[in-house]
Motif scaffolding. Sequence first.
Motif, PDB file in Angstrom:
ATOM      1  N   LYS A 199      45.433  47.276  44.052  1.00 36.69           N
ATOM      2  CA  LYS A 199      45.646  47.637  42.646  1.00 36.69           C
ATOM      3  C   LYS A 199      46.830  46.882  42.040  1.00 36.69           C
ATOM      4  N   HIS A 200      47.836  46.597  42.859  1.00 34.72           N
ATOM      5  CA  HIS A 200      49.038  45.941  42.352  1.00 34.72           C
ATOM      6  C   HIS A 200      48.786  44.502  41.926  1.00 34.72           C
ATOM      7  N   GLU A 201      47.683  43.907  42.385  1.00 37.56           N
ATOM      8  CA  GLU A 201      47.418  42.488  42.108  1.00 37.56           C
ATOM      9  C   GLU A 201      47.288  42.208  40.612  1.00 37.56           C
ATOM     10  N   LEU A 202      46.688  43.139  39.864  1.00 40.12           N
ATOM     11  CA  LEU A 202      46.471  42.912  38.436  1.00 40.12           C
ATOM     12  C   LEU A 202      47.792  42.677  37.711  1.00 40.12           C
ATOM     13  N   GLY A 203      48.789  43.507  37.986  1.00 39.29           N
ATOM     14  CA  GLY A 203      50.092  43.338  37.353  1.00 39.29           C
ATOM     15  C   GLY A 203      50.746  42.025  37.727  1.00 39.29           C
ATOM     16  N   VAL A 204      50.617  41.634  38.988  1.00 44.35           N
ATOM     17  CA  VAL A 204      51.203  40.373  39.448  1.00 44.35           C
ATOM     18  C   VAL A 204      50.541  39.191  38.743  1.00 44.35           C
ATOM     19  N   ILE A 205      49.200  39.235  38.631  1.00 48.17           N
ATOM     20  CA  ILE A 205      48.467  38.151  37.977  1.00 48.17           C
ATOM     21  C   ILE A 205      48.851  38.044  36.509  1.00 48.17           C
ATOM     22  N   CYS A 206      48.908  39.171  35.806  1.00 50.43           N
ATOM     23  CA  CYS A 206      49.267  39.153  34.376  1.00 50.43           C
ATOM     24  C   CYS A 206      50.669  38.578  34.174  1.00 50.43           C
ATOM     25  N   THR A 207      51.604  38.944  35.043  1.00 51.22           N
ATOM     26  CA  THR A 207      52.973  38.430  34.929  1.00 51.22           C
ATOM     27  C   THR A 207      53.005  36.923  35.111  1.00 51.22           C
ATOM     28  N   MET A 208      52.263  36.427  36.098  1.00 54.09           N
ATOM     29  CA  MET A 208      52.223  34.982  36.359  1.00 54.09           C
ATOM     30  C   MET A 208      51.652  34.225  35.172  1.00 54.09           C
ATOM     31  N   LEU A 209      50.555  34.737  34.619  1.00 57.60           N
ATOM     32  CA  LEU A 209      49.884  34.032  33.526  1.00 57.60           C
ATOM     33  C   LEU A 209      50.685  34.093  32.233  1.00 57.60           C
ATOM     34  N   GLU A 210      51.346  35.218  31.979  1.00 59.89           N
ATOM     35  CA  GLU A 210      52.175  35.323  30.779  1.00 59.89           C
ATOM     36  C   GLU A 210      53.350  34.349  30.837  1.00 59.89           C
ATOM     37  N   ALA A 211      53.734  33.971  32.052  1.00 56.66           N
ATOM     38  CA  ALA A 211      54.807  32.991  32.223  1.00 56.66           C
ATOM     39  C   ALA A 211      54.292  31.565  32.072  1.00 56.66           C
ATOM     40  N   GLY A 212      52.988  31.419  31.810  1.00 57.89           N
ATOM     41  CA  GLY A 212      52.411  30.092  31.596  1.00 57.89           C
ATOM     42  C   GLY A 212      51.808  29.467  32.828  1.00 57.89           C
ATOM     43  N   ASN A 213      51.792  30.194  33.950  1.00 56.77           N
ATOM     44  CA  ASN A 213      51.224  29.652  35.180  1.00 56.77           C
ATOM     45  C   ASN A 213      49.703  29.817  35.198  1.00 56.77           C
ATOM     46  N   HIS A 214      49.052  29.036  36.061  1.00 53.89           N
ATOM     47  CA  HIS A 214      47.611  29.127  36.231  1.00 53.89           C
ATOM     48  C   HIS A 214      47.307  29.520  37.673  1.00 53.89           C
ATOM     49  N   ILE A 215      46.206  30.205  37.854  1.00 51.81           N
ATOM     50  CA  ILE A 215      45.715  30.538  39.200  1.00 51.81           C
ATOM     51  C   ILE A 215      44.432  29.736  39.406  1.00 51.81           C
ATOM     52  N   VAL A 216      44.437  28.866  40.391  1.00 47.49           N
ATOM     53  CA  VAL A 216      43.322  27.941  40.583  1.00 47.49           C
ATOM     54  C   VAL A 216      42.735  28.106  41.987  1.00 47.49           C
ATOM     55  N   ASN A 217      41.434  28.396  42.051  1.00 46.97           N
ATOM     56  CA  ASN A 217      40.691  28.477  43.313  1.00 46.97           C
ATOM     57  C   ASN A 217      41.390  29.355  44.352  1.00 46.97           C
ATOM     58  N   GLN A 218      41.809  30.523  43.931  1.00 49.92           N
ATOM     59  CA  GLN A 218      42.476  31.459  44.845  1.00 49.92           C
ATOM     60  C   GLN A 218      41.441  32.421  45.425  1.00 49.92           C
ATOM     61  N   GLN A 219      41.422  32.530  46.737  1.00 50.11           N
ATOM     62  CA  GLN A 219      40.479  33.439  47.381  1.00 50.11           C
ATOM     63  C   GLN A 219      41.038  34.859  47.350  1.00 50.11           C
ATOM     64  N   ALA A 220      40.152  35.805  47.088  1.00 49.82           N
ATOM     65  CA  ALA A 220      40.585  37.193  46.959  1.00 49.82           C
ATOM     66  C   ALA A 220      39.421  38.113  47.339  1.00 49.82           C
ATOM     67  N   VAL A 221      39.724  39.394  47.428  1.00 47.92           N
ATOM     68  CA  VAL A 221      38.705  40.416  47.709  1.00 47.92           C
ATOM     69  C   VAL A 221      38.602  41.309  46.483  1.00 47.92           C
ATOM     70  N   ARG A 222      37.395  41.520  46.002  1.00 48.48           N
ATOM     71  CA  ARG A 222      37.166  42.386  44.846  1.00 48.48           C
ATOM     72  C   ARG A 222      36.058  43.396  45.183  1.00 48.48           C
ATOM     73  N   GLN A 223      35.905  44.394  44.334  1.00 46.47           N
ATOM     74  CA  GLN A 223      34.997  45.506  44.620  1.00 46.47           C
ATOM     75  C   GLN A 223      33.924  45.643  43.550  1.00 46.47           C
ATOM     76  N   ARG A 224      32.655  45.764  43.987  1.00 44.89           N
ATOM     77  CA  ARG A 224      31.542  45.998  43.078  1.00 44.89           C
ATOM     78  C   ARG A 224      31.532  47.453  42.623  1.00 44.89           C
ATOM     79  N   LYS A 225      30.672  47.715  41.636  1.00 46.96           N
ATOM     80  CA  LYS A 225      30.540  49.074  41.125  1.00 46.96           C
ATOM     81  C   LYS A 225      30.100  50.042  42.225  1.00 46.96           C
ATOM     82  N   ASP A 226      29.250  49.563  43.152  1.00 39.59           N
ATOM     83  CA  ASP A 226      28.757  50.425  44.225  1.00 39.59           C
ATOM     84  C   ASP A 226      29.723  50.530  45.399  1.00 39.59           C
TER      85      ASP A 226
END
Length: 448
Positions: A191-218
């Motif tokens: 859950k904490h990843e969203l805040g970290v990503i928003c902070t990075m992007l607001e600082a002008g950084n980009h996230i490129v081809n980063q592997q991650a784990v996400r969850q489907r609706k099911d």
Amino acid sequence: MSTLDGEGDQQLVQLELEETLREQQGMTFRFYKTGGKFIHTYCTGRLLLKLGLTPEEVVGRELIEFYPAQIAIRKETFYARAWEGEENVTYEGEIGGVSYLASLRPIRVSGKIVEVVASCVDITERKRAEEELRATKELLDSLFRNSADGICVTDTAGKVIRANAAYLNMYGWTEEELVGRELPIYPDYLKHELGVICTMLEAGNHIVNQQAVRQRKDGELLHVCITISPIKDAAGIVIALAGITRDISEQKKAEDFLQKADKLNVVGQLAAGLAHEIRNPLTTLRGLLQLMHSSGSGKLEYYDILISELDRINSMVSELILIAKPHVTSLRTQDLAVIVLNVINLLESQAAISNVQIVFESEGALPFIKCSEVEIKQVFINLLKNAIEAMPNGGAIRVVASAQPHQHVRIRIIDQGDGIREEQIRRLGGAVLYDKGKGDRTRADDVL
């Protein structure tokens, strides 16, 4: 001042005005209505020439005389509105690739409309820019709709603004369920990843081809590759985030399969060496049993040898099973020295076949570390096998372990092979280290 001088000044002003109107980038014209026809009384400006006309072709004529009928009929509707008293009648026209915007305004004398004056500006470049913008928007919309990758646009708080069909299909949500709410795709432990990503992007950084784990609706977890970029306004302020997501779950399965296949290959090679190593204590056991059988009595020292040899066989087989069987990664506090010694014991037979001796050196007491025993053993096996293969004519391998600050451990595996050619180092991002005192070379890919 005489009357003659006053008239001369007026004429001069009139001439200057005429010159100004003639040299303007746009166009000015006038017309009035007589006998049911709109007759032009004046027309000048550079735009007139761009339209392929001259003042002589316009003045004293009606629209149908110098414009195609379809265009003339359309423009007369605007002429009529202005002649009837409507203020600021505007329309756009285009002739020969030149676009313009005309503004009509009625002129009144004693409350009666006697003429209409028009001012035109060249909007060709603006129309071209608008067309390019429209084409770009259509292209982007097409890419957004038809992309095989999932695309999602959120505001800076992480709330969804828009998502394409591929994204919705990937996660199993509908657009109505997503738009206006925070992305429900993060597992609880991420859950904490969203805040970290928003902070990075607001600082002008980009996230490129980063592997991650996400969850489907099911609830199913997906392995994904994400690229996220900030969307900025004209002032450079981040107003939204655009993310591209690619499902790499099948790719990860293939990688896991290849890793297991590679592990099986390593186990197969180890098995060949272990078969020879296990045969030795089995020969000893068999001989002692025959001796005990023939003598008809059992000596105590024989039992000690039998138990020792059986323990040795059991240890080697246990190590082989531990590496070969499927496992779930489990981090536990381990004695790294014991792990390294077990791996060396496992590979001693293969090293002996290659005329290679493995020596373990410990520089002081080593701290315990938290690791996966199976995976760290696999790392040491790969490194030692690499070192053995690097010395086809035999030699010695030094495994040097030393304690480091902050409860870290450094393991160096040093062979006497040729190492990596210097011209290849840049491509590997490593460096060749030389021990000038002993002439040994620390291979750049053998330092952990």
